[in-house]
Design a protein around this motif. Structure first.
Motif, PDB file in Angstrom:
ATOM      1  N   LEU A  61     -16.039  20.849 -14.386  1.00 37.95           N
ATOM      2  CA  LEU A  61     -17.214  20.477 -15.183  1.00 37.95           C
ATOM      3  C   LEU A  61     -18.497  20.719 -14.384  1.00 37.95           C
ATOM      4  O   LEU A  61     -19.506  21.155 -14.929  1.00 37.95           O
ATOM      5  CB  LEU A  61     -17.110  19.012 -15.621  1.00 37.95           C
ATOM      6  N   THR A  62     -18.427  20.428 -13.086  1.00 43.11           N
ATOM      7  CA  THR A  62     -19.590  20.668 -12.233  1.00 43.11           C
ATOM      8  C   THR A  62     -19.928  22.150 -12.182  1.00 43.11           C
ATOM      9  O   THR A  62     -21.084  22.544 -12.313  1.00 43.11           O
ATOM     10  CB  THR A  62     -19.292  20.153 -10.808  1.00 43.11           C
ATOM     11  N   LEU A  63     -18.881  22.971 -12.009  1.00 38.10           N
ATOM     12  CA  LEU A  63     -19.107  24.418 -11.919  1.00 38.10           C
ATOM     13  C   LEU A  63     -19.677  24.949 -13.227  1.00 38.10           C
ATOM     14  O   LEU A  63     -20.560  25.806 -13.239  1.00 38.10           O
ATOM     15  CB  LEU A  63     -17.802  25.141 -11.579  1.00 38.10           C
ATOM     16  N   GLN A  64     -19.172  24.429 -14.348  1.00 38.25           N
ATOM     17  CA  GLN A  64     -19.659  24.845 -15.656  1.00 38.25           C
ATOM     18  C   GLN A  64     -21.148  24.490 -15.788  1.00 38.25           C
ATOM     19  O   GLN A  64     -21.949  25.303 -16.243  1.00 38.25           O
ATOM     20  CB  GLN A  64     -18.838  24.157 -16.756  1.00 38.25           C
ATOM     21  N   ALA A  65     -21.482  23.282 -15.347  1.00 41.91           N
ATOM     22  CA  ALA A  65     -22.875  22.841 -15.455  1.00 41.91           C
ATOM     23  C   ALA A  65     -23.789  23.713 -14.611  1.00 41.91           C
ATOM     24  O   ALA A  65     -24.965  23.875 -14.914  1.00 41.91           O
ATOM     25  CB  ALA A  65     -22.975  21.382 -15.033  1.00 41.91           C
ATOM     26  N   MET A  66     -23.247  24.295 -13.532  1.00 46.65           N
ATOM     27  CA  MET A  66     -24.066  25.156 -12.689  1.00 46.65           C
ATOM     28  C   MET A  66     -24.084  26.591 -13.185  1.00 46.65           C
ATOM     29  O   MET A  66     -24.746  27.437 -12.593  1.00 46.65           O
ATOM     30  CB  MET A  66     -23.553  25.108 -11.255  1.00 46.65           C
ATOM     31  N   VAL A  83     -14.617  31.853 -11.906  1.00 44.61           N
ATOM     32  CA  VAL A  83     -14.115  31.028 -10.818  1.00 44.61           C
ATOM     33  C   VAL A  83     -12.876  31.697 -10.252  1.00 44.61           C
ATOM     34  O   VAL A  83     -11.939  32.027 -10.990  1.00 44.61           O
ATOM     35  CB  VAL A  83     -13.782  29.601 -11.292  1.00 44.61           C
ATOM     36  N   ILE A  84     -12.908  31.933  -8.961  1.00 45.96           N
ATOM     37  CA  ILE A  84     -11.743  32.467  -8.273  1.00 45.96           C
ATOM     38  C   ILE A  84     -11.087  31.279  -7.599  1.00 45.96           C
ATOM     39  O   ILE A  84     -11.698  30.635  -6.744  1.00 45.96           O
ATOM     40  CB  ILE A  84     -12.175  33.535  -7.248  1.00 45.96           C
ATOM     41  N   ILE A  85      -9.885  30.952  -8.021  1.00 42.38           N
ATOM     42  CA  ILE A  85      -9.305  29.695  -7.558  1.00 42.38           C
ATOM     43  C   ILE A  85      -8.022  29.906  -6.774  1.00 42.38           C
ATOM     44  O   ILE A  85      -7.149  30.678  -7.174  1.00 42.38           O
ATOM     45  CB  ILE A  85      -9.071  28.713  -8.749  1.00 42.38           C
ATOM     46  N   ARG A  86      -7.970  29.238  -5.631  1.00 42.08           N
ATOM     47  CA  ARG A  86      -6.702  29.097  -4.911  1.00 42.08           C
ATOM     48  C   ARG A  86      -6.392  27.625  -4.839  1.00 42.08           C
ATOM     49  O   ARG A  86      -7.258  26.806  -4.517  1.00 42.08           O
ATOM     50  CB  ARG A  86      -6.809  29.677  -3.506  1.00 42.08           C
ATOM     51  N   HIS A  87      -5.149  27.278  -5.152  1.00 41.34           N
ATOM     52  CA  HIS A  87      -4.791  25.868  -5.206  1.00 41.34           C
ATOM     53  C   HIS A  87      -3.347  25.717  -4.770  1.00 41.34           C
ATOM     54  O   HIS A  87      -2.522  26.588  -5.032  1.00 41.34           O
ATOM     55  CB  HIS A  87      -4.977  25.352  -6.644  1.00 41.34           C
ATOM     56  N   SER A  88      -3.045  24.595  -4.129  1.00 40.71           N
ATOM     57  CA  SER A  88      -1.676  24.394  -3.657  1.00 40.71           C
ATOM     58  C   SER A  88      -0.734  24.024  -4.805  1.00 40.71           C
ATOM     59  O   SER A  88       0.480  24.093  -4.656  1.00 40.71           O
ATOM     60  CB  SER A  88      -1.646  23.299  -2.583  1.00 40.71           C
ATOM     61  N   ALA A  89      -1.285  23.644  -5.953  1.00 37.24           N
ATOM     62  CA  ALA A  89      -0.434  23.284  -7.094  1.00 37.24           C
ATOM     63  C   ALA A  89      -0.212  24.501  -7.981  1.00 37.24           C
ATOM     64  O   ALA A  89      -1.181  25.098  -8.462  1.00 37.24           O
ATOM     65  CB  ALA A  89      -1.089  22.162  -7.897  1.00 37.24           C
ATOM     66  N   SER A  90       1.053  24.864  -8.200  1.00 37.65           N
ATOM     67  CA  SER A  90       1.351  25.954  -9.121  1.00 37.65           C
ATOM     68  C   SER A  90       0.817  25.588 -10.496  1.00 37.65           C
ATOM     69  O   SER A  90       1.017  24.475 -10.963  1.00 37.65           O
ATOM     70  CB  SER A  90       2.861  26.186  -9.218  1.00 37.65           C
ATOM     71  N   ASP A 149      -7.006  27.259 -19.619  1.00 37.77           N
ATOM     72  CA  ASP A 149      -6.656  26.765 -20.953  1.00 37.77           C
ATOM     73  C   ASP A 149      -7.485  25.574 -21.379  1.00 37.77           C
ATOM     74  O   ASP A 149      -7.525  25.224 -22.557  1.00 37.77           O
ATOM     75  CB  ASP A 149      -5.168  26.368 -20.994  1.00 37.77           C
ATOM     76  N   SER A 150      -8.146  24.935 -20.430  1.00 37.12           N
ATOM     77  CA  SER A 150      -8.906  23.741 -20.770  1.00 37.12           C
ATOM     78  C   SER A 150     -10.243  24.145 -21.377  1.00 37.12           C
ATOM     79  O   SER A 150     -10.642  25.290 -21.325  1.00 37.12           O
ATOM     80  CB  SER A 150      -9.165  22.930 -19.506  1.00 37.12           C
ATOM     81  N   ALA A 151     -10.937  23.169 -21.931  1.00 36.81           N
ATOM     82  CA  ALA A 151     -12.286  23.421 -22.422  1.00 36.81           C
ATOM     83  C   ALA A 151     -13.303  23.023 -21.365  1.00 36.81           C
ATOM     84  O   ALA A 151     -14.482  22.884 -21.655  1.00 36.81           O
ATOM     85  CB  ALA A 151     -12.513  22.648 -23.713  1.00 36.81           C
ATOM     86  N   TRP A 152     -12.839  22.853 -20.116  1.00 38.91           N
ATOM     87  CA  TRP A 152     -13.734  22.370 -19.062  1.00 38.91           C
ATOM     88  C   TRP A 152     -14.799  23.391 -18.709  1.00 38.91           C
ATOM     89  O   TRP A 152     -15.890  23.059 -18.333  1.00 38.91           O
ATOM     90  CB  TRP A 152     -12.947  22.009 -17.803  1.00 38.91           C
ATOM     91  N   MET A 153     -14.422  24.656 -18.762  1.00 42.18           N
ATOM     92  CA  MET A 153     -15.404  25.682 -18.419  1.00 42.18           C
ATOM     93  C   MET A 153     -15.143  26.937 -19.241  1.00 42.18           C
ATOM     94  O   MET A 153     -14.030  27.176 -19.707  1.00 42.18           O
ATOM     95  CB  MET A 153     -15.372  25.990 -16.930  1.00 42.18           C
ATOM     96  N   THR A 154     -16.199  27.733 -19.434  1.00 40.82           N
ATOM     97  CA  THR A 154     -16.094  28.886 -20.320  1.00 40.82           C
ATOM     98  C   THR A 154     -15.959  30.207 -19.566  1.00 40.82           C
ATOM     99  O   THR A 154     -15.720  31.230 -20.180  1.00 40.82           O
ATOM    100  CB  THR A 154     -17.336  28.978 -21.216  1.00 40.82           C
ATOM    101  N   GLY A 155     -16.134  30.190 -18.253  1.00 39.15           N
ATOM    102  CA  GLY A 155     -16.106  31.449 -17.503  1.00 39.15           C
ATOM    103  C   GLY A 155     -14.700  31.995 -17.339  1.00 39.15           C
ATOM    104  O   GLY A 155     -13.715  31.410 -17.781  1.00 39.15           O
TER     105      GLY A 155
END
Lengths: 316, 178
Positions: free
Chosen positions: A91-96, A101-108, A116-122
């Motif tokens: 949500l913060t990134l969307q507001a900015m 978003v290029i994401i690396r995360h330890s959770a598959s 899939d969420s509506a959190w951000m549109t990019g």
């Protein structure tokens, strides 16, 4: 195409389009045109909730060569380390106003959740999630193989490629199996049974426990890092035994076909899965993989971000 | 759909353009030809061949892809990139002749000038075009024109070349421009 989450979302034509575009990006970077105006005014966020050297720097270099604005954002030094959720971060990134978003995360599955969420549109680009996938790495590996083992265009039909070692914990192996077989290559996994994932029989691959018998037939051999940080169990008796059976050393390398190549996604455990003299030999394309990574990631960013915004699920 | 130029007329136009390039630049010694893919690149190769025959020389010829410099990237899906191949002599101090098939809005040429500026500083940049169909949106004109063909905006002009399309011809058709 709006997101790059998994190789399984790509068609063969789309994969080849990315590789062909990367050739022209490489040509542009080699020549005097280092900086291209294509993504001027776009904001790209590198959200790396897990450590990375190559992938983060490579995406950053790719975005900057296309004139995008890059914001780097790591787990350490951000509110992620205070326990902020993925949702609030998004949500913060969307507001900015992040365009991607290029994401690396330890959770598959974290990138899929974000997309899939509506959190951000990019756009969301998966730069490695848990033990699931690492699509941009597979694309740069395929690019490297195509450059060395084919005439330079089209698919990888007829090539034999070995993926050796810790397949169980490797997202690089999962993406590569999907992409290389999509492009028509014949993939053999070579690993101790303890380091092969459950259900591997259903993958489009051959499986071997005998490195020495398979190695002379391969056009490219991809060594995987033994991911000790993800190993909660004892998967092999000791490091010496592992490198004797599944490590690539000078004697083994001498049995390889002429013109075949040695690859490693990095970071390497020198002395464990690959010896230093092999890693630094003429057959090794490990350093070249890194520079190819920038070109392939420029192609991904161009194809995802340069064009008109498409509907979700729209194609390239 | 009607034919605006036949194969023979295209050949004659290219021959005349080649002579005009040589005349304006006092010979071939300082010129570099850059074709804009796809069809401009084939036209550049043909013009280079004609110039080489006239002057018995080997004029540098290359291609310049302008896709990454377009100003309409955001309004359409991303296009596949084409090769940019700059001759080894580079473009610094050369008289660069940009070559394309159709001159319409002028936006392609603007992008080409931007792309060229990233590569080096030519002594001069000139523009050779097979068909000028009018309707410029930018202050750009061609130095060498195969044929001026007045069109309406709704018509479309198709340049077919034997290298790609099997035969040489320029066709004009009514209806939506593509």
């Amino acid at each position: 195409m709006r997101h790059l989450l998994s190789i399984s979302d790509l068609s063969k034509d789309e994969a080849i389009l990315i590789l062909d575009t990367a050739i022209e990006m490489a040509r542009a970077s080699d020549g005097p045109m280092k900086k291209l105006p294509t993504l001027r005014g776009r904001t790209i966020v590198n959200l790396f909730a897990e450590d990375s050297t190559r992938t983060r720097i490579s995406f950053e270099a790719a975005a900057k060569r296309l004139s995008a604005d890059v914001i780097n954002f790591g787990a350490k030094g951000s509110s992620l380390s205070k326990g902020e959720s993925l949702k609030d971060t998004a949500l913060t990134l969307q507001a900015m106003g992040a365009d991607a978003v290029i994401i690396r995360h330890s959770a598959s599955g974290a990138p899929v959740r974000l997309a899939d969420s509506a959190w951000m549109t990019g756009s969301v680009i998966n730069a490695g999630d848990g033990t699931h996938e690492h699509p941009s790495q597979a694309l740069l590996d395929a690019f490297t193989i195509r450059k060395h083992c084919t005439k330079g265009g089209g698919d990888l039909a007829g090539l034999r490629i070995g993926i050796v070692g810790d397949v169980l914990h490797s997202r690089v192996a999962r993406s590569n199996v999907l992409l290389l077989s999509l492009l028509g290559a014949h993939v053999t996994l070579i690993a101790p049974p303890t380091l092969l994932p459950f259900g591997v029989e259903s993958w489009p691959v051959d499986i071997s426990y005998d490195f020495d018998s398979v190695l002379p037939t391969l056009d490219a051999v991809m060594m995987l890092r033994v991911q000790q940080e993800r190993m909660s169990d004892l998967f092999f008796p000791n490091a010496r035994e592992y490198s004797r059976y599944f490590g690539l050393n000078r004697d083994r390398m001498l049995t390889m076909k002429s013109n075949s190549i040695v690859m490693h996604p990095g970071p390497m455990n020198r002395g464990l899965e690959i010896t230093a003299d092999v890693a630094d030999s003429a057959r090794s394309v490990i350093v070249e993989q890194v520079s190819n990574g920038v070109s392939v990631r420029m192609a991904i960013l161009y194809l995802l971000l340069a064009g008109a915004p498409t509907e979700i699920g729209g194609n390239v | 759909m009607s034919a605006a130029l036949s194969a023979a007329e295209i050949t004659r136009a290219l021959t005349r353009i080649s002579h005009e390039i040589l005349e304006k630049n006092n010979g071939s010694s300082n010129i570099t030809l850059l074709g804009i893919p796809t069809r401009g690149a084939h036209l550049a190769t043909r013009i280079a061949k004609i110039i080489n025959e006239i002057e018995s020389c080997d004029v540098p010829v290359g291609t310049l892809d302008i896709t990454l410099h377009r100003d309409d990237l955001r309004t359409r899906p991303p296009k596949a990139l084409m090769p940019t191949l700059i001759p080894s002599a580079g473009v610094d101090g050369r008289d660069v002749i940009l070559i394309d098939d159709v001159l319409f809005s002028g936006r392609t040429i603007r992008a080409a000038l931007d792309a060229l500026g990233e590569i080096g500083r030519p002594k001069s940049v000139q523009l050779a075009i097979l068909v000028d169909r009018g309707h410029r949106e930018l202050p750009i004109r061609a130095d060498f024109v195969g044929k001026n063909i007045p069109t309406s905006r709704t018509q479309s002009v198709a340049v077919n070349l034997s290298e790609i399309d099997g035969q040489d011809e320029v066709l004009i058709s009514d209806g939506e421009a593509n």
